[in-house]
Design an enzyme around this catalytic site. Sequence first.
Site, PDB file in Angstrom:
ATOM      1  N   TYR A   2     -53.144  92.342 -64.965  1.00  0.00           N
ATOM      2  CA  TYR A   2     -52.259  91.186 -64.776  1.00  0.00           C
ATOM      3  C   TYR A   2     -53.081  89.966 -64.364  1.00  0.00           C
ATOM      4  O   TYR A   2     -52.925  88.878 -64.933  1.00  0.00           O
ATOM      5  CB  TYR A   2     -51.203  91.502 -63.717  1.00  0.00           C
ATOM      6  CG  TYR A   2     -50.291  90.338 -63.405  1.00  0.00           C
ATOM      7  CD1 TYR A   2     -49.202  90.053 -64.218  1.00  0.00           C
ATOM      8  CD2 TYR A   2     -50.521  89.517 -62.297  1.00  0.00           C
ATOM      9  CE1 TYR A   2     -48.362  88.976 -63.940  1.00  0.00           C
ATOM     10  CE2 TYR A   2     -49.685  88.442 -62.011  1.00  0.00           C
ATOM     11  CZ  TYR A   2     -48.608  88.183 -62.836  1.00  0.00           C
ATOM     12  OH  TYR A   2     -47.796  87.112 -62.560  1.00  0.00           O
TER      13      TYR A   2
ATOM     14  N   SER B  58     -50.007  82.142 -62.663  1.00  0.00           N
ATOM     15  CA  SER B  58     -49.827  82.749 -61.351  1.00  0.00           C
ATOM     16  C   SER B  58     -50.956  82.255 -60.467  1.00  0.00           C
ATOM     17  O   SER B  58     -51.976  81.746 -60.959  1.00  0.00           O
ATOM     18  CB  SER B  58     -49.878  84.272 -61.474  1.00  0.00           C
ATOM     19  OG  SER B  58     -50.052  84.901 -60.216  1.00  0.00           O
TER      20      SER B  58
END
Length: 307
Positions: free
Chosen positions: A158, A145
């Site tokens: 995350y 990401s």
Amino acid sequence: MTDQKDLTGAVIVVTGASSGFGRGSALKLASLGARVVVIARRGDMLDGLVTEITAAGGAAIAVPGDVSDPADIARLATAAIERFGRIDVWVNNVGIGALGLFWDIPIEDHARVIDVNLKGLIFGAHAAIRQFIAQGQGTLVNVGSIDSEVPLAYQASYAASKAAVLGLSRSLNEDLKLAGHDAIKVGTIMPWAVDTPWWTHAANYSGHAPRMAAMDDPQIVIDAIVAACTDPKEEQPVGPKAHASNLSHHIFPDLTERLSARIAQSEMAKASPLAATSGSIHVSQADGLIIDGGIRERMKREDAARA
């Protein structure tokens, strides 16, 4: 393999294939002639994906399982080899989230995020690279990401897990070079926020429905994953916003982090109220078997209501 035509006949494992990037990538790869092996917790939904692929003339098999269980990953690798004889590409598309202030999120939800996003990815990478070494070649595509580079508020565990994804990819490339395995490549995909079911499947303790500014369409990430199967990059930001954020963080890290935090806070303030939920991170849901998450459409309605 050097271009998409070389995907014809390639055996490609795709994890997290029941929705979002995984589902879209499996469909696209199969349409290019690859033989795909897919895994997700929702086995009945995977059967539907395999049926869709085979009805279109493609080849696919499904292995229901949880990527955070090394035994399930071992079954996945074994099934691919028993059916197709090898594994050419392994797409580690694993990712769940827990949204909210770090201390408001139950510790078991943080632990689950790490189990799936990091341990699940390590298990997949381990199985893939051992097979690649036995074969003499292969490509591992890890889906990270932009959080791998730029940590984002309300997504602490995350962001931590995705930073670890990039660190793992870098270290693996060093190991492979030192060991002389030059025909084994590892790449990392780094998207901006993307409109997929990830947002509604995430645990959410923010008090608001999930949203983020200028969400990207999932197709650009699917295209990047497919391209990485033949041309992996150690760091591959996807789309102009991810590229700009990545560059900005390298030049002005503190400023970029302050700006990203303000964007996250501003978006949260615009969102509809939502009761606390663990989403589907512990128990899978029957819905959300789609590629596009519909978040952008909801954001339009929320913004219109505020106007």
